[in-house]
Scaffold this active site. Structure first.
Site: not given
Ligand code: F6R
Length: 241
Positions: A67, A136, A138, A143
């Site tokens: 990313d 979280n 990810h 996400e």
């Protein structure tokens, strides 16, 4: 799934570097999928050490990163291209032309995503994808909420912006969007190496490994991968189930 639960961060990093190093030795022209963030830094340091001792040769290795922030070019010290150069590529004998990071500056993010996926197919896919884990759940910047197959532009959640603001002077400087490899790019890797350390990762790691497979915990999809290796420390996984 194979889990290595190591004593601490150093032992986790050592184990992860051994797994990657073994692949580079066995397949000198392998394609490595790489990640940024705090977790893999110790792994990269050990790979650099093995290169310096002439154990590893990266001259034929190719890499694809997960990313990049949107709006940051590779000379920006917060960009993931800068991170990779600084933490790994500048210190080993890899040909930078063989290293790939999604284009954070592309005006047309969808087209950039398609081009990235085509490039990965042209490389023959990745042999091993290294992944960190978001608090979280990810992976890459996928996400919670939905599984998206291709490389795509994503709006970062408030929790990710907050977690990543530690690396910026000010939270307002954290980009609100990123471009990330999607689940197809990750899941088609022949092997996946998930690294996680510290108590902040426990909830996400337990949900990823032992919870239901759901887009609410993107990493839970990894349970479906036939060749998943998890390398973590005891704090991240207080109990094996
Ligand atoms: C980085 C990436 C992210 C991180 C994750 C964990 O390329 O794709 O998914 O792996 O946010 O980051 P750290 O290791 O900083 O806790």
């Amino acid at each position: 799934m194979r889990i290595y639960r190591e004593k601490n961060y150093d032992a986790m990093s050592e184990r992860a570097a051994q797994i990657i190093g073994a692949l580079v030795l066995q397949k000198p022209d392998c394609v490595l999928g790489l990640a940024t963030g705090s977790t893999p830094i110790g792994t990269y340091q050990r790979l650099i050490g093995a290169y310096e001792k002439r154990i590893l040769d990266f001259s034929n290795v190719k890499t694809v990163n997960l990313d990049e922030y949107r709006g940051l070019d590779g000379t920006n010290k917060e960009s993931y291209r800068f991170f990779m150069n600084h933490n790994l590529f500048d210190h080993i004998n890899i040909d930078k032309a063989n290293t790939h990071v999604p284009d954070g500056l592309a005006a047309d993010g969808a087209a950039a995503g398609r081009a990235y996926d085509e490039m990965m197919v042209d490389l023959g896919g990745t042999d091993l994808q290294l992944l960190g884990l978001g608090q979280n759940g990810h992976i890459g910047f996928n996400e919670p909420g939905q599984f998206i197959a291709g490389t795509h532009v994503v709006k970062l959640t408030e929790s990710t912006i907050k977690a990543n603001s530690r690396l910026f002077d000010d939270i307002s400087q954290v980009p609100r969007e990123a471009i990330t490899m999607g689940m197809r790019g990750i899941m088609t890797s022949r092997e996946i190496l998930l690294v996680a350390n510290g108590p902040k990762k426990t909830k996400a790691l337990e949900a990823a490994l032992y919870g239901p497979i759901t887009p609410d915990v993107p990493a839970s999809i990894l349970q479906l991968h036939p060749n998943l290796i998890v390398v973590c420390d005891e704090e991240a996984l207080p109990q094996m189930q």
